[in-house]
Design a protein around this motif. Structure first.
Motif, PDB file in Angstrom:
ATOM      1  N   ALA A 107     -10.392   8.051   1.054  1.00 32.03           N
ATOM      2  CA  ALA A 107      -8.974   7.711   0.979  1.00 32.03           C
ATOM      3  C   ALA A 107      -8.253   8.065   2.273  1.00 32.03           C
ATOM      4  CB  ALA A 107      -8.335   8.433  -0.202  1.00 32.03           C
ATOM      5  N   THR A 132      -9.288   7.892   5.243  1.00 26.57           N
ATOM      6  CA  THR A 132      -9.571   6.933   6.317  1.00 26.57           C
ATOM      7  C   THR A 132      -8.960   5.571   6.067  1.00 26.57           C
ATOM      8  OG1 THR A 132     -11.635   6.085   5.358  1.00 26.57           O
ATOM      9  CG2 THR A 132     -11.777   8.091   6.693  1.00 26.57           C
ATOM     10  N   ARG A 133      -8.508   5.305   4.817  1.00 27.26           N
ATOM     11  CA  ARG A 133      -7.965   3.995   4.429  1.00 27.26           C
ATOM     12  C   ARG A 133      -8.879   2.870   4.960  1.00 27.26           C
ATOM     13  NH1 ARG A 133      -3.043   4.501   2.113  1.00 27.26           N
ATOM     14  NH2 ARG A 133      -2.569   2.294   2.343  1.00 27.26           N
ATOM     15  N   ALA A 163     -11.238   1.118  -0.922  1.00 22.79           N
ATOM     16  CA  ALA A 163     -11.830   2.438  -1.134  1.00 22.79           C
ATOM     17  C   ALA A 163     -12.826   2.421  -2.276  1.00 22.79           C
ATOM     18  CB  ALA A 163     -10.727   3.466  -1.388  1.00 22.79           C
ATOM     19  N   ALA A 212      -5.580  -1.161  -0.290  1.00 19.62           N
ATOM     20  CA  ALA A 212      -6.330  -0.021   0.240  1.00 19.62           C
ATOM     21  C   ALA A 212      -7.168   0.630  -0.841  1.00 19.62           C
ATOM     22  CB  ALA A 212      -5.372   1.005   0.853  1.00 19.62           C
ATOM     23  N   ALA A 213      -6.652   0.683  -2.067  1.00 18.92           N
ATOM     24  CA  ALA A 213      -7.417   1.262  -3.171  1.00 18.92           C
ATOM     25  C   ALA A 213      -8.628   0.403  -3.503  1.00 18.92           C
ATOM     26  CB  ALA A 213      -6.520   1.421  -4.400  1.00 18.92           C
ATOM     27  N   PRO A 262       0.283   5.799  -0.219  1.00 18.36           N
ATOM     28  CA  PRO A 262      -0.776   6.788   0.015  1.00 18.36           C
ATOM     29  C   PRO A 262      -1.716   6.881  -1.181  1.00 18.36           C
ATOM     30  CG  PRO A 262       1.360   7.660   0.683  1.00 18.36           C
ATOM     31  CD  PRO A 262       1.632   6.355  -0.012  1.00 18.36           C
ATOM     32  N   LEU A 263      -2.998   6.943  -0.905  1.00 20.19           N
ATOM     33  CA  LEU A 263      -3.985   7.032  -1.974  1.00 20.19           C
ATOM     34  C   LEU A 263      -4.125   8.474  -2.429  1.00 20.19           C
ATOM     35  CD1 LEU A 263      -6.775   4.674  -0.588  1.00 20.19           C
ATOM     36  CD2 LEU A 263      -4.880   4.116  -2.107  1.00 20.19           C
ATOM     37  N   GLU A 306      -3.578  -1.861  -5.372  1.00 20.11           N
ATOM     38  CA  GLU A 306      -3.209  -1.891  -3.970  1.00 20.11           C
ATOM     39  C   GLU A 306      -4.434  -2.235  -3.119  1.00 20.11           C
ATOM     40  OE1 GLU A 306      -1.744   2.009  -3.482  1.00 20.11           O
ATOM     41  OE2 GLU A 306       0.013   1.691  -4.745  1.00 20.11           O
ATOM     42  N   PHE A 326      -8.357   5.747  -7.549  1.00 20.84           N
ATOM     43  CA  PHE A 326      -7.693   5.874  -6.259  1.00 20.84           C
ATOM     44  C   PHE A 326      -6.200   5.600  -6.331  1.00 20.84           C
ATOM     45  CE2 PHE A 326     -12.058   5.417  -4.826  1.00 20.84           C
ATOM     46  CZ  PHE A 326     -12.113   6.268  -3.731  1.00 20.84           C
ATOM     47  N   ASP A 382       0.818  -1.201   0.000  1.00 19.59           N
ATOM     48  CA  ASP A 382       0.000   0.000   0.000  1.00 19.59           C
ATOM     49  C   ASP A 382       0.858   1.260   0.000  1.00 19.59           C
ATOM     50  OD1 ASP A 382      -2.264  -1.413  -0.104  1.00 19.59           O
ATOM     51  OD2 ASP A 382      -2.893  -1.073   1.953  1.00 19.59           O
TER      52      ASP A 382
END
Length: 261
Positions: A99, A101-102, A49, A45-46, A21-22, A43, A38, A19
């Motif tokens: 994004a 708040t992941r 999201a 996290a993306a 940063p988004l 990734e 995103f 991951d």
């Protein structure tokens, strides 16, 4: 509001990454489209999201929405052309808030259990996959069956699911050369994801199992029964059972659907 499969499956050429940063981006998609991206790589996290944003849009559609298409790392909206300019800024602001708040993947509302025959003629690449993982074939198959999996997106072909994520050890590269023909029902793996073929296809992914479930049948009342966000479990079954289940005229192949909420 109609939902179709995405215009592309974004996982096909990018390896799974750690991951980062988004950074949501708002991109034009023709005179009636907006794409909210995103990340540039698949990734985790993306992916989460995307599913959060898509669920929020589905629950409260903006004025003029005609089509909602979640991908792996982006969401595509088709709108009345007059609504595009008005929807874009609010959509980007909401994506940035998500994004930041992941988020984790939303809890699934449905779960499919799909029988699968692992290894042998039904999974000719399982032995090689297991060797790369430092496991036996049985242990590798058991790890797939124990994984908490989701339909991440539907794409590349009608109804075809990209399913994940497997544990990080399964971040396996694609094959160096295409396999010319994998059969309908082939379950293939790469980059921590599984793909289930609805029709015979060439592939650069490794076939580990065979199922009788078909994710697309145009003659069914619901041609594409899987949805992005559905939970998926695979249940190991003998090859002769999968062969018998292939005779199901609906193409469900013994799959069971539970409604969770």
């Amino acid at each position: 509001m109609r939902r179709f499969w995405p215009r592309r499956a974004q996982s096909r050429e990018a390896a799974m990454t750690e991951d980062a940063p988004l950074s949501p981006e708002l991109l034009p998609a023709g005179p009636d489209g907006i794409e909210l991206r995103f990340a540039r790589r698949p990734e985790p996290a993306a992916m989460a999201a995307v599913q959060v944003l898509a669920a929020e849009i589905a629950a409260a559609p903006p004025e003029g929405l005609r089509e909602l298409v979640p991908g792996l790392v982006s969401v595509l909206l088709r709108l009345d052309p007059a609504a595009v300019a008005a929807v874009g800024p609010g959509l980007l602001a909401r994506a940035r808030a998500i994004a930041a708040t992941r988020p984790a993947l939303p809890a699934p509302t449905r779960r499919w259990t799909i029988p699968a025959a692992f290894g042998g003629a039904e999974g000719p690449d399982l032995a090689a996959v297991a060797a790369r993982l430092g496991q036996s074939e049985a242990a590798a198959a058991a790890e797939i069956c124990a994984a908490e999996l989701r339909v991440l997106t539907i794409g590349f072909a009608p109804g075809q699911p990209y399913i994940g994520l497997l544990p990080e050890a399964w971040n396996l590269p694609r094959l160096p050369e295409l396999t010319p023909s994998a059969p309908a029902g082939a379950l293939v793996v790469a980059v921590r994801q599984l793909v289930l073929f609805g029709a015979t296809s060439a592939t650069g992914w490794r076939q580990v199992a065979q199922v009788a479930f078909r994710p697309f049948r145009p003659e069914r009342a619901e041609p594409m029964p899987l949805r992005a966000g559905d939970a998926i479990r695979f249940a190991a079954a003998p090859a002769d059972q999968i062969a018998a289940l292939a005779g199901d005229p609906q193409g469900l192949g013994g799959a069971r659907l539970e409604v969770l909420a």
